[in-house]
Scaffold this motif. Structure first.
Motif, short mmCIF file in Angstrom:
data_model
loop_
_atom_site.label_atom_id
_atom_site.label_comp_id
_atom_site.label_asym_id
_atom_site.label_seq_id
_atom_site.Cartn_x
_atom_site.Cartn_y
_atom_site.Cartn_z
N THR A 219 0.84 -1.21 0.00
CA THR A 219 0.00 0.00 0.00
C THR A 219 0.86 1.25 0.00
O THR A 219 0.51 2.24 -0.65
CB THR A 219 -0.97 0.03 1.20
OG1 THR A 219 -0.22 -0.08 2.40
CG2 THR A 219 -1.99 -1.07 1.09
N ASN A 220 1.99 1.23 0.70
CA ASN A 220 2.90 2.38 0.67
C ASN A 220 3.45 2.58 -0.74
O ASN A 220 3.54 3.72 -1.22
CB ASN A 220 4.04 2.21 1.67
CG ASN A 220 3.60 2.46 3.09
OD1 ASN A 220 2.55 3.05 3.33
ND2 ASN A 220 4.39 1.99 4.05
N SER A 221 3.82 1.49 -1.38
CA SER A 221 4.32 1.57 -2.75
C SER A 221 3.24 2.08 -3.67
O SER A 221 3.48 2.96 -4.52
CB SER A 221 4.80 0.19 -3.19
OG SER A 221 5.04 0.17 -4.56
N LEU A 222 2.03 1.55 -3.53
CA LEU A 222 0.90 1.98 -4.34
C LEU A 222 0.57 3.44 -4.05
O LEU A 222 0.30 4.22 -4.96
CB LEU A 222 -0.31 1.08 -4.08
CG LEU A 222 -1.52 1.27 -4.95
CD1 LEU A 222 -1.16 1.00 -6.40
CD2 LEU A 222 -2.63 0.35 -4.51
N SER A 223 0.59 3.82 -2.79
CA SER A 223 0.30 5.19 -2.39
C SER A 223 1.33 6.14 -2.98
O SER A 223 0.97 7.21 -3.48
CB SER A 223 0.27 5.28 -0.87
OG SER A 223 0.11 6.61 -0.48
N SER A 224 2.60 5.77 -2.94
CA SER A 224 3.62 6.65 -3.50
C SER A 224 3.46 6.75 -5.02
O SER A 224 3.64 7.81 -5.60
CB SER A 224 5.02 6.18 -3.12
OG SER A 224 5.33 4.96 -3.76
N ARG A 225 3.09 5.66 -5.69
CA ARG A 225 2.84 5.71 -7.13
C ARG A 225 1.65 6.61 -7.43
O ARG A 225 1.66 7.38 -8.39
CB ARG A 225 2.58 4.30 -7.67
CG ARG A 225 3.85 3.54 -7.94
CD ARG A 225 3.54 2.29 -8.73
NE ARG A 225 3.89 1.16 -7.87
CZ ARG A 225 3.28 -0.02 -7.86
NH1 ARG A 225 2.28 -0.25 -8.66
NH2 ARG A 225 3.67 -0.97 -7.06
N ARG A 226 0.61 6.50 -6.62
CA ARG A 226 -0.57 7.34 -6.83
C ARG A 226 -0.23 8.81 -6.62
O ARG A 226 -0.70 9.68 -7.35
CB ARG A 226 -1.69 6.92 -5.88
CG ARG A 226 -2.37 5.64 -6.29
CD ARG A 226 -3.49 5.29 -5.35
NE ARG A 226 -4.13 4.04 -5.75
CZ ARG A 226 -4.92 3.35 -4.98
NH1 ARG A 226 -5.19 3.77 -3.75
NH2 ARG A 226 -5.46 2.24 -5.41
N LYS A 227 0.59 9.08 -5.62
CA LYS A 227 1.00 10.47 -5.36
C LYS A 227 1.80 11.01 -6.54
O LYS A 227 1.59 12.14 -6.98
CB LYS A 227 1.83 10.56 -4.08
CG LYS A 227 1.02 10.44 -2.83
CD LYS A 227 1.89 10.55 -1.60
CE LYS A 227 1.10 10.31 -0.33
NZ LYS A 227 1.95 10.33 0.87
N LYS A 228 2.72 10.20 -7.05
CA LYS A 228 3.51 10.64 -8.20
C LYS A 228 2.61 10.89 -9.41
O LYS A 228 2.75 11.89 -10.11
CB LYS A 228 4.57 9.59 -8.56
CG LYS A 228 5.72 9.54 -7.59
CD LYS A 228 6.71 8.47 -8.01
CE LYS A 228 7.80 8.30 -6.95
NZ LYS A 228 8.72 7.21 -7.30
N ARG A 229 1.68 9.97 -9.65
CA ARG A 229 0.75 10.11 -10.76
C ARG A 229 -0.11 11.37 -10.59
O ARG A 229 -0.33 12.12 -11.55
CB ARG A 229 -0.14 8.87 -10.86
CG ARG A 229 -0.91 8.79 -12.15
CD ARG A 229 -1.73 7.52 -12.27
NE ARG A 229 -0.93 6.32 -12.05
CZ ARG A 229 -1.35 5.25 -11.36
NH1 ARG A 229 -2.56 5.24 -10.84
NH2 ARG A 229 -0.58 4.21 -11.22
#
Length: 135
Positions: free
Chosen positions: A29-39
């Protein structure tokens, strides 16, 4: 129990398995969250880029609009001035079509007289020069 090295061993029970699953889930979820933030940051950046371009175009369009309005006002002023000049010239042309006016101009400017007429000049009234323009 498995051994990881000589002195440390990991317990294999429900608690450690759930804990390991929670850690893996939180990493995902942290990895997904950071990807979402970057996107999201990329999307916001692109949006701001286009918003700035449109804002600049709007500002330039308004400046051009103001310049055009100033030019229109100047041209209207010139047009009204030319209309006034045209009107006065038309009035002069219509005066030149009047026989009495033309006769007066010829007598005043060019000192013509009818046969048998005598011209008297007064010292207070200097005659106009032939080259002066009547306005």
């Amino acid at each position: 129990m498995t051994q990881h090295g000589a002195k440390i061993s990991k317990l294999e029970n429900d608690f450690t398995r759930r804990r390991e699953q929670e850690i893996n889930y939180s990493r995902a979820t942290n990895s997904l969250s950071s990807r979402r933030k970057k996107r999201a940051m990329v999307i916001v950046g692109v949006f701001l880029f286009f918003a700035m371009i449109f804002t600049i175009q709007i500002v330039r369009a308004r400046a051009n609009y103001a310049d055009v309005n100033v030019q229109i006002a100047k041209q209207r002023g010139k047009y009204h001035h030319q209309q006034a000049v045209h009107k006065s010239l038309n009035a002069r042309v219509s005066q030149l079509n009047d026989k009495n006016y033309v006769e007066k101009i010829i007598r005043d400017r060019y000192y013509y007289t009818k046969p048998g007429e005598t011209v008297y000049s007064f010292p207070n009234k200097a005659p106009k020069d032939v080259n002066d323009v009547d306005e």
